[in-house]
Scaffold this active site. Sequence first.
Site: not given
Ligand code: 13P
Length: 249
Positions: A9, A11, A94, A166, A172, A212, A233
């Site tokens: 993703n 983002k 999400h 998630e 993040g 993460s 992410g």
């Molecule tokens: P991170 O891998 O940056 O923690 O993000 C996870 C996420 O939200 C994927 O959709």
Amino acid sequence: MRTYYIAGNWKMHKTRAEAAELAGALVSQLKDGKHKYLVAPAFTSLETVGAIIRGTNILLGAQNCAPEEQGAHTGEVSVLQLKDLGVQAVILGHSERRHTYKEDDELINRKVKLALQHHLEVILCVGELLAEREAGKAEQVCETQTVKGLAGVSATDLSRVTIAYEPVWAIGTGKTATPEDADAIHASIRGVVGKLYGAKAAGDIIIQYGGSVKPDNAALLMAKENIDGALVGGAALKPETFVPIAKFS
Ligand code: 13P
């Protein structure tokens, strides 16, 4: 047998040129990959990335779509427009959509049903806030989001749904759920799917973990019985970190 499914993703990151560079690197480095793969660039890069990954083992995903097919909805993007760009799957619910943009289960469910009606695959995200986990409500929150997100989805359409667990506190932040804690929630979500659709559907549904995920924890997470892949992410933004996750062993 469930297939491992690793999705990136992206983002709100990357210009078209940057997205093209990443997509090109993934095409060459994942061509011998053994699992199912998807990348979800920002809307603005879908066409560019789609042209690069077409015909490869990487699916094209979008990060959201509108709950209506078309009309006076300023700033929204329709499932018809996504399909026109070759999009094959859409991430819905999400946590950033739920918490920053205040999307509720009813809205997410409308999007899920519309995307499925148009034959897209769906990655339905669920997950609890830190306060909910600390209050012992993680399973309950994920159950509610799963049941409401899937309301009205037929058993046939469920075969095009992936669930991504998630935990919001792990996104993040560098904090990952332990493989044991994640697996327990995955097992509970699988149980919910079983109650709704029966044992075969529960056994078949792919449940990704997100929050993460990094090259050094991917294999440990994926070793767990109920963890069938990852929604990545930050680590999805560079081939050096996404490819080792995608090729975990
Ligand atoms: P991170 O891998 O940056 O923690 O993000 C996870 C996420 O939200 C994927 O959709």
